[in-house]
Design a protein around this motif. Structure first.
Motif: not given
Length: 324
Positions: A226-236, A256-259, A272-281
């Motif tokens: 699971t990779v989570v990052a914060n990203m600045r943006g105007t909307s989801e 998955t993107i949430s404020p 900012y928006y939190a971005v959550v993705i699933c990534v293979p190793k």
């Protein structure tokens, strides 16, 4: 494969509790009305067929050798991802076999006749003859042996061996080689069940469903992060467009993107928006690079333990096999 099996069950939160290590009966506390029996692989298959056992974990080679196509044996999970090996024919590297590199070359050698057939030593006296018959090989005979098969050709009690091969090191150390077309079966650990038990015995199908779901969820998550990052943006939507344009950031079904809310000048805002993705190793570092390149910061990475789907695909397949 006993320890690997216990480790897998533990990883699925199904730890086997054995009060006395000298006893062959144990339990899984998370599953009521279930006993665990420690048995030899071939005995697991036999006892499934006699109705003494309902479920078993063994190698596919054992299922095929001792189950012999019996329709009451059902493979519930065909790839538990350990115990990998292959049942393969091997011959000497020297003498009359020096230039023989395939099954067709081996079986067409003029030396083999009805009076003097190709001699194969093996512990698989069902799969071996069945394989040769399917290949149309006539001048061949099988003898039984348990262990140390690699010595048989050098002792001149066999021309070839049919045995399980993993790395091939033992074959090489005994001057033996595998041949093209000589692999009888690719094998690994599988979960099998008695069809009669699944249909007739109360509770067996429910327990099988839970075990299967835990196994699939854990194995599916292996090597996933699971990779989570914060990203600045105007909307989801605006953030999502940046994400999905990156090849390594699509996740299982999409990000998955949430404020991310913070208080500024007395007001609650979401810059900012939190971005959550699933990534293979194998794609992990590339995914992190791509996230940072499009404005991601504070990247968090954690391994996944389980990925549960709405319903395990193999469960639907099992119900079809049972006619349910």
């Amino acid at each position: 494969m006993a320890q690997d099996t216990l480790d897998l069950l533990k990883d699925c939160q199904l730890s086997v509790r054995q009060v006395n290590p000298r006893q062959y009966v144990a339990a899984i506390p998370q599953l009521a009305n279930l006993e665990v029996w420690y048995q030899r692989p071939k005995d697991i298959v036999h006892k499934l067929l006699t109705g003494d056992l309902d479920l078993g974990i063994v190698g596919l080679d054992i299922v095929n050798e001792y189950g012999q196509g019996n329709e009451d044996l059902i493979i519930v999970h065909d790839a538990l991802e350990y115990g990998d090996c292959r049942l393969s024919i091997a011959i000497p590297k020297y003498g009359i076999f020096e230039n023989i590199n395939s099954l067709s070359e081996l079986t067409q050698m003029p030396q083999w006749t009805n009076e003097k057939p190709l001699r194969v030593v093996t512990g698989f006296n069902y799969l071996g003859p069945k394989f040769m018959k399917e290949k149309g090989v006539k001048h061949v005979t099988f003898s039984t042996a348990d262990g140390a098969l690699e010595a048989a050709p050098s002792m001149r009690i066999a021309d070839a061996i049919l045995d399980l091969v993993s790395s091939g090191t033992t074959l090489r150390e005994n001057n033996l080689k595998e041949i093209e077309g000589g692999v009888v079966l690719e094998s690994q650990a599988v979960l099998i069940a008695s069809k009669k038990s699944l249909i007739q015995r109360k509770g067996v199908l429910d327990i099988t469903h839970e075990v299967l779901e835990r196994l699939e969820a854990h194995l599916r998550a292996a090597g996933q992060f699971t990779v989570v990052a914060n990203m600045r943006g105007t909307s989801e939507e605006e953030v999502a467009k940046r994400i999905v344009n990156q090849t390594s950031l699509t996740g299982l079904q999409g990000p998955t993107i949430s404020p991310v809310f913070c208080k500024r000048d007395g007001k609650v805002v979401a810059d900012y928006y939190a971005v959550v993705i699933c990534v293979p190793k194998k794609k992990l570092y590339k995914a992190v690079q791509q996230l940072r390149a499009i404005g991601g910061s504070g990247v968090l990475v954690s391994p996944l333990t389980y990925i549960f789907y709405e319903e395990p695909p193999r469960w639907r397949s099992l119900l079809t096999k049972l006619g349910l």
